[in-house]
Design a protein around this motif. Structure first.
Motif, PDB file in Angstrom:
ATOM      1  N   ARG A  29       0.978  -1.160  -0.009  1.00 19.49           N
ATOM      2  CA  ARG A  29      -0.091   0.167   0.039  1.00 19.49           C
ATOM      3  C   ARG A  29       0.805   1.252  -0.048  1.00 19.49           C
ATOM      4  N   ASP A  30       2.096   1.429   0.837  1.00 23.15           N
ATOM      5  CA  ASP A  30       2.953   2.515   0.821  1.00 23.15           C
ATOM      6  C   ASP A  30       3.383   2.564  -0.500  1.00 23.15           C
ATOM      7  N   LEU A  31       3.859   1.584  -1.135  1.00 18.76           N
ATOM      8  CA  LEU A  31       4.413   1.799  -2.543  1.00 18.76           C
ATOM      9  C   LEU A  31       3.699   1.861  -3.788  1.00 18.76           C
ATOM     10  N   GLY A  32       2.255   1.332  -3.467  1.00 15.81           N
ATOM     11  CA  GLY A  32       1.482   1.539  -4.497  1.00 15.81           C
ATOM     12  C   GLY A  32       1.562   0.554  -5.705  1.00 15.81           C
ATOM     13  N   ILE A  33       2.333  -0.525  -5.252  1.00 17.14           N
ATOM     14  CA  ILE A  33       2.349  -1.565  -6.159  1.00 17.14           C
ATOM     15  C   ILE A  33       2.404  -2.941  -5.710  1.00 17.14           C
ATOM     16  N   PRO A  34       2.201  -4.144  -6.639  1.00 19.43           N
ATOM     17  CA  PRO A  34       2.312  -5.291  -6.016  1.00 19.43           C
ATOM     18  C   PRO A  34       3.698  -5.988  -5.854  1.00 19.43           C
ATOM     19  N   LEU A  35       3.994  -6.707  -4.667  1.00 20.54           N
ATOM     20  CA  LEU A  35       5.640  -7.076  -4.493  1.00 20.54           C
ATOM     21  C   LEU A  35       5.595  -8.628  -4.942  1.00 20.54           C
ATOM     22  N   PHE A  36       4.416  -9.336  -5.051  1.00 21.98           N
ATOM     23  CA  PHE A  36       4.445 -10.828  -5.311  1.00 21.98           C
ATOM     24  C   PHE A  36       3.203 -10.993  -6.072  1.00 21.98           C
ATOM     25  N   GLU A  37       3.416 -12.231  -6.818  1.00 25.40           N
ATOM     26  CA  GLU A  37       2.343 -12.620  -7.557  1.00 25.40           C
ATOM     27  C   GLU A  37       2.313 -14.207  -7.377  1.00 25.40           C
ATOM     28  N   ARG A  38       1.088 -14.905  -7.607  1.00 23.45           N
ATOM     29  CA  ARG A  38       0.766 -16.379  -7.109  1.00 23.45           C
ATOM     30  C   ARG A  38       0.840 -17.076  -8.543  1.00 23.45           C
ATOM     31  N   ILE A  39       2.042 -17.942  -8.618  1.00 26.85           N
ATOM     32  CA  ILE A  39       2.105 -18.768  -9.567  1.00 26.85           C
ATOM     33  C   ILE A  39       2.070 -20.307  -9.307  1.00 26.85           C
ATOM     34  N   GLY A  40       0.972 -20.818  -9.573  1.00 24.83           N
ATOM     35  CA  GLY A  40       0.643 -22.004  -8.780  1.00 24.83           C
ATOM     36  C   GLY A  40       0.417 -22.020  -7.511  1.00 24.83           C
ATOM     37  N   ARG A  41       1.299 -22.738  -6.401  1.00 26.74           N
ATOM     38  CA  ARG A  41       1.255 -22.786  -5.059  1.00 26.74           C
ATOM     39  C   ARG A  41       2.318 -21.802  -4.640  1.00 26.74           C
ATOM     40  N   ARG A  42       3.257 -21.220  -5.467  1.00 26.74           N
ATOM     41  CA  ARG A  42       4.222 -20.335  -5.154  1.00 26.74           C
ATOM     42  C   ARG A  42       4.042 -18.939  -5.191  1.00 26.74           C
ATOM     43  N   GLN A  43       4.417 -18.273  -4.292  1.00 30.00           N
ATOM     44  CA  GLN A  43       4.721 -16.746  -4.430  1.00 30.00           C
ATOM     45  C   GLN A  43       5.881 -16.275  -4.871  1.00 30.00           C
ATOM     46  N   VAL A  44       5.860 -15.543  -6.129  1.00 31.75           N
ATOM     47  CA  VAL A  44       7.164 -14.985  -6.675  1.00 31.75           C
ATOM     48  C   VAL A  44       7.166 -13.599  -6.869  1.00 31.75           C
ATOM     49  N   LEU A  45       8.211 -13.016  -6.792  1.00 30.86           N
ATOM     50  CA  LEU A  45       8.510 -11.539  -7.160  1.00 30.86           C
ATOM     51  C   LEU A  45       7.860 -11.043  -8.283  1.00 30.86           C
ATOM     52  N   THR A  46       7.317  -9.986  -8.456  1.00 32.44           N
ATOM     53  CA  THR A  46       6.757  -9.338  -9.560  1.00 32.44           C
ATOM     54  C   THR A  46       8.175  -8.502 -10.164  1.00 32.44           C
ATOM     55  N   GLN A  47       7.948  -7.935 -11.301  1.00 29.26           N
ATOM     56  CA  GLN A  47       9.062  -7.184 -11.650  1.00 29.26           C
ATOM     57  C   GLN A  47       9.374  -6.132 -10.911  1.00 29.26           C
TER      58      GLN A  47
END
Length: 300
Positions: A41-59
């Motif tokens: 919320r502070d940054l205004g961007i998503p940091l992770f995205e879910r791929i299958g069962r894993r949480q991976v960093l967004t760009q």
């Protein structure tokens, strides 16, 4: 923006999951979730995205991670400015290759305890790969090993000495000449984990020579390996300092091998951009001094 949330973010990435980050930081898993949500919320961007069962960093999360390391490193330096740099206190976590801990660090550990009685020293024997992984994740502060083989660009490390590898057997144990090509070596090869640098080097030499042992016995303790070798149950390979006493007493004899002229570095290191505490600096100095004074080692 709360730096506590940045520390949580870094821990999640290092540990690979919210649950492991919670365990490291001493939080509940819901607290970790709240920290990450607040940071997003502070940054205004998503940091992770879910791929299958894993949480991976967004760009964008990858970009934030690089800046987080710089920010936290700067905060750490600022927080330390008012501290007495000469004070030796707190906890120091040092991971070492098992042969170094058991056979080369006695003087350094005793002297460190004498000079830093207020420091809780946590020594752990680990494989070279584990030392690298634990430094990267922040699970230890200082590493002493033979190879930084996990993203070596993530570490600051330097060579403090070199060691020769020696193949040994019991004095009276029948042993073939390992330099002889195309052998089926009947004596068991007694060794430890597969990523041991000395094991890898010897097995590579034997393969290049068209030879191989018919049996390999894996034990994860240098003392247990030496005990079986002394009983005449096979041969093993060690850094020279780890078997100097047995060679001098006649318990072991050296077996010629393709490793006779090969040297291996002994490396001391920490995570890049991590400021070494006074306790870590002292231990590093004492470790270097002990290794460079060891007559079985070659100075760097």
């Amino acid at each position: 923006m709360d730096t506590k949330h940045l520390r949580t973010f870094q821990a999640v990435v290092d540990c690979g999951s919210y649950a492991k980050a919670a365990e490291r930081l001493g939080y509940t898993q819901p607290t970790i979730t709240v920290h990450i949500q607040q940071l997003e919320r502070d940054l205004g961007i998503p940091l992770f995205e879910r791929i299958g069962r894993r949480q991976v960093l967004t760009q964008k999360g990858t970009e934030v991670l690089a800046q987080t390391a710089d920010i936290l490193s700067s905060v750490e330096r600022l927080e330390s400015m008012g501290a007495d740099e000469a004070a030796l206190s707190g906890t120091l976590r040092v991971d070492l290759a098992e042969t170094l801990l058991c056979h080369a660090m006695d003087e350094a550990v005793v002297e460190f305890r004498r000079r830093a009685p207020g420091v809780a020293l946590r020594l752990r024997d680990r494989t070279c790969l584990q030392v690298s992984e634990n430094l990267r994740s922040g699970a230890c502060d200082l590493g002493l090993t033979y190879a930084f083989n996990w993203q070596p660009e993530a570490f600051t490390f330097w060579k403090v000495a070199e060691t020769r590898a020696i193949v040994v057997a019991a004095l009276d144990a029948p042993m073939p000449d390992l330099d002889e090509p195309r052998q089926e070596i009947r004596a068991p090869f007694i060794t430890d984990e597969p990523d041991n640098v000395f094991r890898i080097a010897l097995e590579s030499c034997l393969r290049a020579n068209g030879s191989h042992p018919l049996e390999t016995i894996e034990l994860w303790s240098s003392q247990a390996i030496k005990h079986l070798v002394a009983l005449g149950q096979g041969f093993s390979v060690f850094p020279c300092f780890a078997v100097a006493a047995e060679l001098a007493s006649g318990t072991f004899r050296e077996i010629p091998s393709g490793l006779d002229e090969t040297t291996f570095p002994i490396l001391l290191g920490h995570r890049k951009k991590q400021r070494l505490s006074p306790a870590a600096q002292l231990f590093a100095e004492l470790a270097e001094k002990a290794l460079r004074a060891n007559p079985s080692l070659q100075p760097s």
